[in-house]
Design a protein around this motif. Structure first.
Motif, PDB file in Angstrom:
ATOM      1  N   ASP A  72      34.485  42.768  29.985  1.00 22.70           N
ATOM      2  CA  ASP A  72      35.720  43.408  30.452  1.00 22.70           C
ATOM      3  C   ASP A  72      36.448  42.400  31.336  1.00 22.70           C
ATOM      4  O   ASP A  72      35.844  41.835  32.251  1.00 22.70           O
ATOM      5  N   SER A  73      37.721  42.173  31.043  1.00 28.51           N
ATOM      6  CA  SER A  73      38.463  41.188  31.831  1.00 28.51           C
ATOM      7  C   SER A  73      39.952  41.509  31.781  1.00 28.51           C
ATOM      8  O   SER A  73      40.414  42.181  30.856  1.00 28.51           O
ATOM      9  N   TYR A 126      38.135  50.747  24.032  1.00 25.31           N
ATOM     10  CA  TYR A 126      39.264  51.571  24.454  1.00 25.31           C
ATOM     11  C   TYR A 126      39.691  52.600  23.422  1.00 25.31           C
ATOM     12  O   TYR A 126      40.145  53.684  23.781  1.00 25.31           O
ATOM     13  N   ASP A 145      44.591  44.197  30.181  1.00 30.50           N
ATOM     14  CA  ASP A 145      43.177  44.499  30.448  1.00 30.50           C
ATOM     15  C   ASP A 145      42.508  44.730  29.101  1.00 30.50           C
ATOM     16  O   ASP A 145      43.016  45.489  28.267  1.00 30.50           O
ATOM     17  N   GLU A 176      37.430  43.583  39.929  1.00 30.73           N
ATOM     18  CA  GLU A 176      38.817  43.680  39.457  1.00 30.73           C
ATOM     19  C   GLU A 176      39.800  44.115  40.532  1.00 30.73           C
ATOM     20  O   GLU A 176      40.230  45.259  40.563  1.00 30.73           O
ATOM     21  N   GLU A 227      40.664  40.382  36.617  1.00 34.58           N
ATOM     22  CA  GLU A 227      39.296  40.906  36.455  1.00 34.58           C
ATOM     23  C   GLU A 227      38.422  39.924  35.675  1.00 34.58           C
ATOM     24  O   GLU A 227      38.872  39.331  34.689  1.00 34.58           O
TER      25      GLU A 227
END
Ligand code: MG
Length: 255
Positions: A111-112, A57, A100, A207, A238
Motif C-alpha cells: 500500500d503506497s 480496492y 493511493d 501515511e 505513504e
C-alpha cells in the motif's frame, strides 16, 4: 491482533511492494494537465491485469462506504485528500493530485500513496507536499526495533506541528499483510516512548496526510471522497515498511 512476519515472509512481500512502487511511478509519469482520472484508474487496472495482481480496492466495502468502491485507485484532487473515488474529471493546470494504490501480489498486500502537482505548481502546494514527505520519512526513521509505536506518531506529528499544520487522527497508517488493513493503527501523532513495542517482523503502512489550514474533513456526496472542511488543499504520502533488525525496510520504494 498484531501479526509479525518472518524474514522469509518479508522476502515474499517484496514483489508486491515493488509492483505497487512501479504502478505509482507510472501514474506519476502519466499525471498531467489534460489527463482524466478515469485514464489513471484504467492504467493501474491494466497493470494489475498484466501482472496477475489483485486489487484491494475494487470490491472494498467497509461499513462507512456507500457501496463497493468499484475502482482500483484512489485519486484525490485539491480539497480532496483521501479515498478519492476516480470520476470523469480532467486534470487542470496547478491541480494537486494524491494517488493511493494497494494491491495483492502472490497473496501479500502492499500500500503506497503520493501527491504531485500537474502543470504550474503553487508554492504553498509544493511546501505542503514537502512537509508531508518529510513527515513520512521521519515516521519511517522512527520505525526501529526497540522504539514504541508512539515514537512513529510523534515523529510525524512533530514535522507537521513545526510547519504549522493541524493533525487529523481519524485516519492513519495500519498493519499490512494478507489483507490491506490490519493492526496496529498507526496514528499521525503520538507520545514518544508510549504504545506497542516495535519489533522485527512488524509490517505497517505509514501515511501522513495534511490539509493547509484545517484538520476537519467531510465525505463527498459520492460516499467516498474525503474533502477538507474549509476547501484548503491536502497532501498524502505513504509507504509500506517492514521493521527489520537492520532498521526499516521500505517495501514500496520507487526507482
Ligand atoms: Mg494506501
Amino acid at each position: 491482533m498484531i501479526e509479525l512476519r518472518t524474514p522469509a515472509q518479508i522476502e515474499e512481500m517484496r514483489p508486491a511492494g515493488r509492483f505497487v512502487g512501479e504502478v505509482l511511478t507510472a501514474l506519476a509519469d502519466k499525471a498531467a494537465v489534460g489527463v482524466n482520472l478515469l485514464e489513471l484508474d484504467e492504467l493501474a487496472h491494466q497493470m494489475i491485469r498484466d501482472r496477475g495482481a489483485e486489487s484491494c480496492y475494487i470490491d472494498y466495502h467497509p461499513s462507512f462506504g456507500a457501496s463497493p468502491f468499484g475502482k482500483v485507485l484512489c485519486t484525490s484532487v485539491n480539497d480532496a485528500v483521501l479515498h478519492g473515488l476516480p470520476h470523469d474529471y480532467t486534470l487542470a493546470d496547478g491541480d494537486l493530485l494524491s494517488v493511493d494504490f494497494a494491491c495483492s501480489v502472490d497473496g501479500w498486500v502492499a500500500d503506497s500513496a503520493l501527491s504531485v502537482v500537474v502543470g504550474t505548481p503553487r508554492p504553498e502546494d509544493v511546501a505542503l507536499i514537502d512537509t508531508t514527505t518529510r513527515a513520512l520519512y521521519a515516521g519511517i526513521e522512527a520505525a526501529q526495533a526497540g522504539n514504541k509505536l508512539g515514537d512513529i506518531g510523534h515523529a510525524i506529528g512533530s514535522v507537521a506541528r513545526d510547519a504549522g499544520l493541524k493533525i487529523n487522527l481519524q485516519f492513519g497508517g495500519h498493519g499490512v499483510g494478507r489483507t490491506m488493513h490490519g493492526d496496529p493503527h498507526v496514528p499521525n501523532d503520538g507520545r514518544p516512548g508510549r504504545g506497542f513495542p516495535l519489533q522485527p517482523g512488524l509490517v505497517i503502512a505509514i501515511e501522513p496526510w495534511f490539509l493547509h489550514t484545517t484538520d476537519e474533513i467531510y465525505t463527498d456526496k459520492d460516499g467516498w471522497t474525503l474533502r477538507s472542511a474549509d476547501g484548503s488543499r491536502g497532501a498524502h504520502m505513504e509507504h509500506t515498511i517492514a521493521i527489520t533488525p537492520d532498521g526499516p525496510l521500505v517495501l514500496t520504494a520507487r526507482a
